[in-house]
Scaffold this motif. Structure first.
Motif, mmCIF file in Angstrom:
data_model
loop_
_atom_site.group_PDB
_atom_site.id
_atom_site.type_symbol
_atom_site.label_atom_id
_atom_site.label_comp_id
_atom_site.label_asym_id
_atom_site.label_seq_id
_atom_site.Cartn_x
_atom_site.Cartn_y
_atom_site.Cartn_z
ATOM 1 N N THR A 93 0.841 -1.191 0.000
ATOM 2 C CA THR A 93 0.000 0.000 0.000
ATOM 3 C C THR A 93 0.877 1.241 0.000
ATOM 4 O OG1 THR A 93 -1.659 -1.190 1.294
ATOM 5 C CG2 THR A 93 -1.846 1.218 1.216
ATOM 6 N N GLN A 94 0.602 2.130 -0.947
ATOM 7 C CA GLN A 94 1.301 3.418 -1.025
ATOM 8 C C GLN A 94 0.222 4.489 -1.176
ATOM 9 O OE1 GLN A 94 3.516 4.541 -4.578
ATOM 10 N NE2 GLN A 94 5.268 5.019 -3.250
ATOM 11 N N GLU A 95 0.068 5.283 -0.122
ATOM 12 C CA GLU A 95 -1.013 6.269 -0.071
ATOM 13 C C GLU A 95 -2.340 5.542 -0.294
ATOM 14 O OE1 GLU A 95 0.253 9.249 -2.843
ATOM 15 O OE2 GLU A 95 2.016 9.732 -1.660
ATOM 16 N N GLN A 96 -3.091 5.868 -1.339
ATOM 17 C CA GLN A 96 -4.374 5.208 -1.588
ATOM 18 C C GLN A 96 -4.294 4.067 -2.595
ATOM 19 O OE1 GLN A 96 -6.957 6.054 0.355
ATOM 20 N NE2 GLN A 96 -5.543 7.486 1.324
ATOM 21 N N HIS A 126 4.467 4.977 -7.368
ATOM 22 C CA HIS A 126 5.564 5.863 -7.735
ATOM 23 C C HIS A 126 6.718 5.632 -6.770
ATOM 24 C CE1 HIS A 126 4.409 8.437 -4.342
ATOM 25 N NE2 HIS A 126 3.174 8.216 -4.731
ATOM 26 N N ALA A 176 6.592 2.440 0.857
ATOM 27 C CA ALA A 176 5.263 1.822 0.879
ATOM 28 C C ALA A 176 5.219 0.788 1.997
ATOM 29 C CB ALA A 176 4.966 1.164 -0.467
ATOM 30 N N ASP A 177 4.023 0.538 2.495
ATOM 31 C CA ASP A 177 3.813 -0.510 3.499
ATOM 32 C C ASP A 177 3.583 -1.836 2.794
ATOM 33 O OD1 ASP A 177 3.962 1.196 5.756
ATOM 34 O OD2 ASP A 177 1.882 1.825 5.419
ATOM 35 N N SER A 229 8.223 -2.334 5.573
ATOM 36 C CA SER A 229 8.121 -1.229 4.630
ATOM 37 C C SER A 229 9.181 -1.465 3.570
ATOM 38 C CB SER A 229 8.300 0.136 5.309
ATOM 39 O OG SER A 229 9.564 0.217 5.894
#
Length: 104
Positions: free
Chosen positions: A40-43, A72, A76-77, A99
């Motif tokens: 997951t990166q942001e949304q 991008h 990211a998680d 991460s």
């Protein structure tokens, strides 16, 4: 099984896919695994499943697809859940969060 991600994951297909890898360290009674991965990166959420990785392998890999949006470069998680096959015919689940740095 000691679950880990490599420090970086490679962005492919203009940000709609991601190649995730990690080392594979095995216990003596394990014969292989399949790993489900979510990054997951942001949304933006990318998911995928590795091919079966035998215990003779020293690493694993999975190709993930973004559900919507593009990934991008940046942090990211990452979460993984492995189903590990044992020599006695049973399976054991292993999960680990981390991460990763996404790179192009």
């Amino acid at each position: 099984m000691k679950g880990q991600f490599d420090d970086t994951a490679r962005i492919v297909s203009s940000g709609t896919e991601l190649e995730v890898t990690g080392p594979a360290e095995w216990d003596p009674d394990e014969s292989g695994e399949v790993i489900r991965v979510r990054v997951t990166q942001e949304q933006v959420v990318a998911t995928g499943v590795s091919d079966y990785t035998p215990s003779s392998a020293t690493s694993w890999s999975a190709r993930l697809s973004a559900r919507s949006g593009t990934l991008h470069p940046g942090v990211a998680d990452a979460k993984a859940r492995a189903t590990v096959s044992l020599d006695n015919g049973h399976t054991e689940p292993y999960s680990w969060p981390d991460s990763v740095d996404l790179v192009s």
